[in-house]
Design a protein around this motif. Structure first.
Motif, PDB file in Angstrom:
ATOM      1  N   ASP A 262       0.819  -1.220   0.000  1.00  0.00           N
ATOM      2  CA  ASP A 262       0.000   0.000   0.000  1.00  0.00           C
ATOM      3  C   ASP A 262       0.850   1.265   0.000  1.00  0.00           C
ATOM      4  O   ASP A 262       0.482   2.260   0.622  1.00  0.00           O
ATOM      5  CB  ASP A 262      -0.961   0.003   1.188  1.00  0.00           C
ATOM      6  CG  ASP A 262      -0.238  -0.112   2.528  1.00  0.00           C
ATOM      7  OD1 ASP A 262       0.951  -0.483   2.524  1.00  0.00           O
ATOM      8  OD2 ASP A 262      -0.862   0.171   3.561  1.00  0.00           O
ATOM      9  N   HIS A 310     -11.365  -1.276   1.337  1.00  0.00           N
ATOM     10  CA  HIS A 310      -9.949  -1.268   0.996  1.00  0.00           C
ATOM     11  C   HIS A 310      -9.658  -2.457   0.086  1.00  0.00           C
ATOM     12  O   HIS A 310     -10.016  -3.587   0.426  1.00  0.00           O
ATOM     13  CB  HIS A 310      -9.079  -1.393   2.247  1.00  0.00           C
ATOM     14  CG  HIS A 310      -9.058  -0.167   3.089  1.00  0.00           C
ATOM     15  ND1 HIS A 310      -8.122   0.037   4.082  1.00  0.00           N
ATOM     16  CD2 HIS A 310      -9.840   0.946   3.104  1.00  0.00           C
ATOM     17  CE1 HIS A 310      -8.341   1.207   4.675  1.00  0.00           C
ATOM     18  NE2 HIS A 310      -9.392   1.761   4.096  1.00  0.00           N
ATOM     19  N   VAL A 312      -6.391  -3.969  -2.631  1.00  0.00           N
ATOM     20  CA  VAL A 312      -5.080  -3.797  -3.261  1.00  0.00           C
ATOM     21  C   VAL A 312      -5.121  -4.451  -4.641  1.00  0.00           C
ATOM     22  O   VAL A 312      -5.571  -5.594  -4.789  1.00  0.00           O
ATOM     23  CB  VAL A 312      -3.957  -4.431  -2.412  1.00  0.00           C
ATOM     24  CG1 VAL A 312      -2.626  -4.400  -3.162  1.00  0.00           C
ATOM     25  CG2 VAL A 312      -3.835  -3.695  -1.086  1.00  0.00           C
ATOM     26  N   GLU A 322      -3.319   0.565  -3.427  1.00  0.00           N
ATOM     27  CA  GLU A 322      -4.481   0.299  -2.585  1.00  0.00           C
ATOM     28  C   GLU A 322      -5.571   1.338  -2.880  1.00  0.00           C
ATOM     29  O   GLU A 322      -5.323   2.539  -2.781  1.00  0.00           O
ATOM     30  CB  GLU A 322      -4.122   0.359  -1.100  1.00  0.00           C
ATOM     31  CG  GLU A 322      -5.333   0.057  -0.200  1.00  0.00           C
ATOM     32  CD  GLU A 322      -5.034   0.208   1.273  1.00  0.00           C
ATOM     33  OE1 GLU A 322      -5.064  -0.797   1.993  1.00  0.00           O
ATOM     34  OE2 GLU A 322      -4.775   1.354   1.711  1.00  0.00           O
TER      35      GLU A 322
END
Length: 571
Positions: A262, A310, A312, A322
């Protein structure tokens, strides 16, 4: 010195103000301008510029005219001949009280370090319990001071940065002002750990510079596809992970830079909750998602109220990004937290505001505050108190369950041992093991929200000195020390195993041993083996605590570039 026209121009970037509010702010601007006229800071600039920037920090949070005015005036009682009566005559009781309370927070600045930090923290907590706006103004003041800290003497820099890291960063997080907490944390790291800061910077700055070349294209592709699907976008921008946050994650990832997924984050702020999930699907159709790195904090918010999706993804440019997807309402709360509560004039009609109470303070916290008030009035405050306050009051809470469904509140990072002592001293003193969600876990396992925790009790089992290195609550530490005090010396060094993985480097083993000896680290045992093409080095050493172990891991990784992975754990 900043002029009213320049200040007003900056102010309008954040707020649309009614004439009556602008008049109040202008009056405060002129009053503070005259009060600080001729005063200079260590950098040589006019002192009033600091007051103006403090007020603009508050405007950034969309604070109201009273708070911004108090920000402009926050130092007039402390650092100028201005009398309280003059302030009250010009600005009334409310603003005067805010300025007075902010001034009180600096009364103990020149005491010894332990007492100074303890007193400042107590005053901060007292201010929070009476009026949250005082803490927000103080944070705005500290933020500007940290941004200009390099002009102070080295010993002063370290002192202020340490206080910021230990008190103001957790305070900003407690209030939910994460945008400030993040910057204060980064600045503290830069000034307190310059070697570590530069090490992280040397590795990740080139990656950041490379990634920035493509982020605009990623944003453009994302925006075009969201608009194509008729999703209303309030904001679409990116952020880059701070070096302090990178370092903290590297500690957890055994200092392996390839496990930082991230480094780049893109925020997608939409209108409705359903659009969050629709946006998620679109993003997954554009970029390859990493399934193990997906979290849904909308359906399961964090205890502090944080809500967002969230995910990724791997970009076509061979680096990870991310995405954080949320509504505008979620975003305002996530970024500005408690401070956003004061952005709306109608909030002043609520019972909570009129009582001057924190809207997030639990009954336990209020009871704790009352205890601190009594301590402040009757006794000197020790460094032990500051430590327990930092750990228990300012840290984020988690909530776990007993097997019978009773909810137990603990600080973030708490372990089964903390849980055991929360239930009963005897359970803690004879904890032999733990089950979390039906599975056996180690006693230093970090509990998470919603975990069902069961303690396995054995009357023949007693506390270990090692427990002091991972328990988080004041109560657990106190009970463990009370038990151990009769049997062993608490200060006895602990044994740690240094585990190093690297490619075959014949001279590395001896080089590491020499390095440890140079650092005066006692070596108990050492072994060097080869396995599956890798060199495995195991060294048993004596260290004071886990903090020293973390620093050793960093120093080894930094000193010996050949090291692929290093861990230092209690034996």
């Amino acid at each position: 010195m900043i002029t009213w026209q320049e200040f007003q121009q900056e102010l309008f970037k954040y707020l649309n103000l009614a004439d009556i509010d602008l008049d109040l702010i202008k009056k405060a601007f002129n009053f503070a301008y005259q009060a600080h006229l001729g005063q200079k800071r260590k950098s040589g600039e006019d002192y009033f510029n600091h007051c103006a920037r403090t007020a603009l920090n508050l405007a950034f949070l969309k604070s109201d005219a009273q708070i911004i005015s108090a920000g402009l005036l926050h130092d007039v009682l402390e650092d100028t001949p201005t009398k309280e009566e003059d302030l009250k005559k010009n600005f009334g009781e409310e603003i005067t009280q805010l300025v007075k309370n902010v001034s009180k927070l600096g009364h103990y600045r020149y005491l010894t370090q332990d007492q100074e930090q303890a007193m400042n923290l107590v005053n901060l907590i007292l201010a929070i319990s009476q009026d949250l706006r005082v803490a927000i103004i103080k944070l705005a003041d500290r933020l500007d001071n940290m941004r200009t800290l390099e002009f102070l003497p080295p010993e002063k820099i370290k002192k202020i940065a340490l206080e910021t890291r230990d008190i103001f960063v957790p305070l900003a997080a407690k209030l939910g002002i994460y945008v400030w907490a993040t910057e204060l944390d980064e600045l503290s790291f830069k000034f307190l750990e310059p070697e570590k800061y530069e090490w992280v910077k040397s590795i990740f700055l080139p990656r950041i510079e490379k990634g920035q070349k493509y982020l605009a294209e990623i944003l453009k592709t994302t925006e075009e596809n969201l608009i194509k699907n008729e999703i209303k976008i309030h904001q679409l921008n990116y952020r880059i992970k701070t070096f302090s946050s990178i370092y903290k994650k590297l500690v957890k990832k055994n200092f392996d830079p390839e496990l930082i997924f991230d480094l780049f984050g893109i925020r997608v702020i939409v209108d409705k909750v359903e659009e969050c999930y629709l946006s998620l699907g679109i993003i997954h159709s554009l970029f390859y998602p990493l399934e193990s790195e997906f979290d849904d904090y909308i359906s399961k918010p964090k205890p502090n109220g944080y809500r967002s999706l969230h995910t990724v993804v791997l970009t076509p440019y061979e680096f990870f990004v991310e995405f954080q997807i949320r509504t505008l309402e979620m975003h305002n709360f996530n970024e500005f937290g408690t401070a956003s509560y004061f952005s709306y004039s109608q909030s002043k009609t609520t019972k909570t505001y009129q009582k001057n109470l924190s809207i997030f303070t639990s009954p336990e916290d209020k009871k704790f505050l009352e205890e601190i008030k009594k301590i402040k009035e009757t006794a000197q405050i020790s460094s032990n108190l500051i430590k327990s306050l930092k750990l228990e009051f300012l840290q984020e809470k988690i909530y776990v369950l007993t097997p019978k469904g009773k909810i137990i509140e603990l600080v973030k990072g708490a372990t089964p041992i903390d849980f055991a002592y929360k239930i009963h001293t005897d359970i803690g003193n004879h904890a032999a093991g733990a089950r979390v969600n039906g599975k056996i876990v180690p006693l230093d396992y970090e509990l998470n929200n919603g975990d069902v925790v069961e303690i396995i009790v054995n009357k023949n089992k007693t506390p270990s000195v090692d427990w002091l290195n991972f328990v988080k609550t004041k109560e657990a530490k106190k009970r463990i020390k009370a038990f151990l005090r009769k049997k062993i010396q608490i200060s006895k060094p602990l044994e740690f195993l240094v585990l190093i993985k690297t490619k075959n480097e014949p001279l590395l083993f001896q080089g590491i041993l020499n390095f440890l000896k140079e650092k005066n680290i006692e070596i108990i045992d050492s072994r060097n083996t080869n396995k599956e093409g890798l060199q495995i080095i195991k060294i048993k050493v004596k260290l004071a605590d886990k903090k020293e172990a973390e620093t050793l891991a960093f120093n080894l990784k930094n000193k010996f570039k050949e090291i692929l992975e290093v861990t230092v754990d209690v034996v």
